[in-house]
Motif scaffolding. Structure first.
Motif, PDB file in Angstrom:
ATOM      1  N   GLN A 139       0.683  -1.159  -0.043  1.00 32.94           N
ATOM      2  CA  GLN A 139      -0.045   0.120   0.009  1.00 32.94           C
ATOM      3  C   GLN A 139       0.841   1.185   0.108  1.00 32.94           C
ATOM      4  OE1 GLN A 139      -3.089   0.134  -0.574  1.00 32.94           O
ATOM      5  NE2 GLN A 139      -2.893   2.435  -0.357  1.00 32.94           N
ATOM      6  N   GLU A 180       0.848   3.990  -2.700  1.00 37.98           N
ATOM      7  CA  GLU A 180       0.730   5.556  -2.543  1.00 37.98           C
ATOM      8  C   GLU A 180       1.878   6.366  -3.104  1.00 37.98           C
ATOM      9  OE1 GLU A 180       0.540   5.938   1.482  1.00 37.98           O
ATOM     10  OE2 GLU A 180      -1.681   4.980   1.839  1.00 37.98           O
ATOM     11  N   VAL A 210      -8.796  -2.587  -4.218  1.00 39.62           N
ATOM     12  CA  VAL A 210      -7.838  -2.886  -3.616  1.00 39.62           C
ATOM     13  C   VAL A 210      -7.659  -4.437  -3.663  1.00 39.62           C
ATOM     14  CG1 VAL A 210      -6.903  -2.984  -1.107  1.00 39.62           C
ATOM     15  CG2 VAL A 210      -8.158  -0.982  -2.106  1.00 39.62           C
ATOM     16  N   GLU A 211      -8.990  -5.120  -3.307  1.00 45.58           N
ATOM     17  CA  GLU A 211      -8.705  -6.678  -3.472  1.00 45.58           C
ATOM     18  C   GLU A 211      -8.150  -7.418  -4.729  1.00 45.58           C
ATOM     19  OE1 GLU A 211     -13.038  -5.169  -4.524  1.00 45.58           O
ATOM     20  OE2 GLU A 211     -11.336  -4.692  -2.681  1.00 45.58           O
ATOM     21  N   ARG A 242      -5.983  -5.846  -6.599  1.00 50.13           N
ATOM     22  CA  ARG A 242      -4.519  -5.286  -7.037  1.00 50.13           C
ATOM     23  C   ARG A 242      -3.351  -6.246  -6.910  1.00 50.13           C
ATOM     24  NH1 ARG A 242      -4.573   0.702  -4.071  1.00 50.13           N
ATOM     25  NH2 ARG A 242      -5.805   1.643  -5.445  1.00 50.13           N
TER      26      ARG A 242
END
Length: 598
Positions: free
Chosen positions: A135, A139, A161-162, A164
């Motif tokens: 993460q 970013e 997100v799940e 990626r």
């Protein structure tokens, strides 16, 4: 009812075409003197597969799928012996697909762009990091401007997100590649030696670059930028030849027009319009630029960006195309408007128009089949129409339609009456006979008058030199002085620059003074006299003076009594001890603009 200038050649309602104005072209595919229509049929939702279709009349003779949605289609010839077969170029994303005989011929891809080092480092570490630590790297990736990220990184940031982690594993070993996107395309002739001269391909990219592709070696032979700052081109048109000189005009999505010439490595903004353009045409004769805007206007600009004329259209323009008519020595502009109205313009004048049942979404004019002047139109409902221009058609300013509501500003629609030329009278016949009988004497009188005119011109030249009305002083006692003047500014403050040079090879010029004189009611000279140092031969000296135009304090306009004869500043170069100036000049002042702080 006014007779039409067009014949309805073909009409097919079942073609179900959906295309764009840049996705039409005409060419003789098999060199059999029968031109065909090439059109790209794209899905309305832009999610399906686009197809390259070939039409003979209104019947489709060939169809093949394309790997994406094209931005432009062009046909051109390469440098090869007869018989010449045209090449079809289709720009898709970052590539140009070349077809010959409707078969894949070559694929050109844009050069790769520089990738941010941070993005490279993030993708190097993402596959080896734990999902909990990814993460922070993502970013860091999001902190980079999206316009300079690769497509691979942009897709990663847009995923939930799940999903990626699976995406990272899938593309872990895929090398990063950053390519621009082709937004517009046109062709430019290399020479004009024959009827089908070889051409090169001109591309514009989303990052504001212009590339020219040699269609023989498929290499980049010319590269430039549209402007110094970031802009996105949307339309392009070109004229001239690559081997001699050419002009390229580009319209951007931000609402500006740019001009690029062969010797430039960067284009120049010539005008910024109020709205983006939907059509752009560079007229071949006078090199004027015609643009159709989204605010129902058709505007013509000079190559320096000066607005020549503007026409208010009755409806929103959808597309436009040039109508080249060599047999009439003219080029018309065909503009398709919303609602099905198609108007043809000669300069600002509407010389013809016709109305169709549906709005035209794309059209092209040129050689189709065995006819030279055909207008192919694709309507909003998907139907295909072909109109042929009558051989007896003639377009004149007098053909303006009386029912048209187009606003032609400062344009007279009145028809000029024909001059009544009288028949040959007896006096005319007698005069002709007299000229034949006395041809020798009349020729002698003509020669006498000609030599008298030459003598008068020679005397005026000597008088001008003797009265110092020349750029070089003619006094043999002193060193010859050359004077050049240049006025700069738009007013009311001008700057007068003088270049003074000693034209002698050995003799210096000393004790010289510059004196300016102007009508004080029209121009003020804060400094009218300047003493010059010694002028060494061969070394020019530059000096400048301030000239202020006198304006009315109320309306900020020049005085009403200011004429061309009074709008002058006289320049004298004097020498100490002489009453006669060595040289004198007169500078005509330009018209002054209003001050900026009014």
């Amino acid at each position: 009812m006014k007779p039409t200038k067009w014949l309805n050649a073909y009409s097919e309602q079942q073609t179900c075409l959906y295309t764009l104005p840049s996705l039409l072209t005409l060419c003789d595919l098999k060199n059999d003197k029968y031109s065909k229509l090439i059109v790209v049929d794209i899905p309305k939702d832009f999610k399906g597969r686009a197809k390259l279709k070939v039409y003979k009349g209104t019947g489709m003779v060939s169809e093949q799928g394309l790997p994406g949605i094209p931005s432009s289609v062009k046909s051109f010839y390469i440098d090869e012996p007869e018989p010449k077969i045209p090449i079809i170029a289709v720009s898709i994303y970052s590539s140009v697909l070349f077809y010959r005989n409707l078969k894949p011929y070559y694929k050109f891809t844009l050069p790769e762009m520089t990738i941010e080092p941070l993005e490279i480092d993030v993708w190097r570490r993402l596959p080896i990091e734990k999902p909990s630590n990814q993460q922070s790297l993502i970013e860091n990736l999001a902190s980079i401007d999206a316009s300079i990220l690769t497509v691979q990184s942009q897709k990663l940031l847009n995923l939930p997100v799940e999903e990626r982690d699976e995406y990272i594993k899938k593309y872990a070993d895929t090398p990063l590649q950053r390519l621009s996107v082709i937004t517009a395309m046109t062709s430019l002739q290399r020479t004009s030696s024959d009827s089908n001269p070889p051409s090169c391909l001109v591309l514009t990219t989303e990052h504001g670059e212009i590339l020219m592709i040699d269609t023989h070696s498929f290499g980049i032979i010319y590269q430039a930028r549209i402007c110094p700052y970031e802009t996105t081109p949307s339309l392009i048109t070109a004229s001239g030849q690559f081997d001699t000189d050419f002009r390229i005009v580009i319209a951007s999505r931000e609402g500006a027009l740019y001009l690029l010439r062969k010797s430039w490595l960067e284009g120049r903004e010539i005008i910024r319009i109020d709205e983006p353009a939907i059509g752009l045409v560079l007229l071949p004769v006078d090199q004027t630029i015609v643009a159709a805007g989204m605010t129902n206007t058709l505007t013509c600009y000079s190559k320096k960006g000066k607005k020549l004329w503007s026409v208010d259209l009755v409806e929103a323009p959808i597309c436009m195309t040039p109508v080249h008519l060599p047999h009439l020595a003219m080029t018309l502009i065909a503009v398709a408007l919303k609602g099905g109205l198609v108007q043809l313009y000669s300069q600002r004048m509407v010389v013809d128009e016709f109305r169709l049942e549906n709005t035209v979404q794309a059209m092209i004019f040129g050689h189709l089949g065995q006819e030279e002047h055909c207008l192919s139109l694709v309507l909003e409902d998907g139907s295909l129409l072909v109109k042929i221009l009558k051989r007896t058609a003639n377009f004149e300013a007098a053909d303006v339609l009386s029912g048209s509501k187009t606003n032609l500003s400062d344009t007279s629609l009145t028809k000029n009456p024909k001059l009544d030329i009288p028949k040959k009278s007896s006096i005319f016949v007698e005069q002709t006979i007299r000229e034949k009988e006395n041809a020798k004497a009349m020729y002698g009188n003509f020669q006498v008058e000609l030599w008298r005119l030459r003598l008068t011109a020679a005397k005026a030249t000597v008088e001008a030199i003797s009265t110092s009305e020349s750029t070089i002083s003619g006094d043999s006692k002193h060193a010859p002085i050359k004077l050049a003047a240049e006025i700069c500014g738009v007013g009311p403050q001008f700057r007068l620059f003088l270049t003074i040079e000693n034209m002698s090879t050995t003799k210096p010029a000393t004790f010289l003074t510059v004196l300016l004189h102007a009508d004080k009611n029209h121009y003020q000279l804060p400094k009218a006299v300047a003493n010059l140092p010694t002028l060494i031969p061969g070394i020019p000296m530059k000096i400048d003076f301030e000239v202020n135009a006198v304006l009315d304090p109320i309306d900020h306009l020049p005085p009403s009594d200011l004429t061309v004869e009074k709008a002058i500043v006289r320049i004298f170069i004097l020498k100490k001890g002489n009453t006669k100036p060595l040289i004198a000049a007169v500078v005509t002042m330009p018209e002054s603009e209003a001050p900026l702080d009014m």
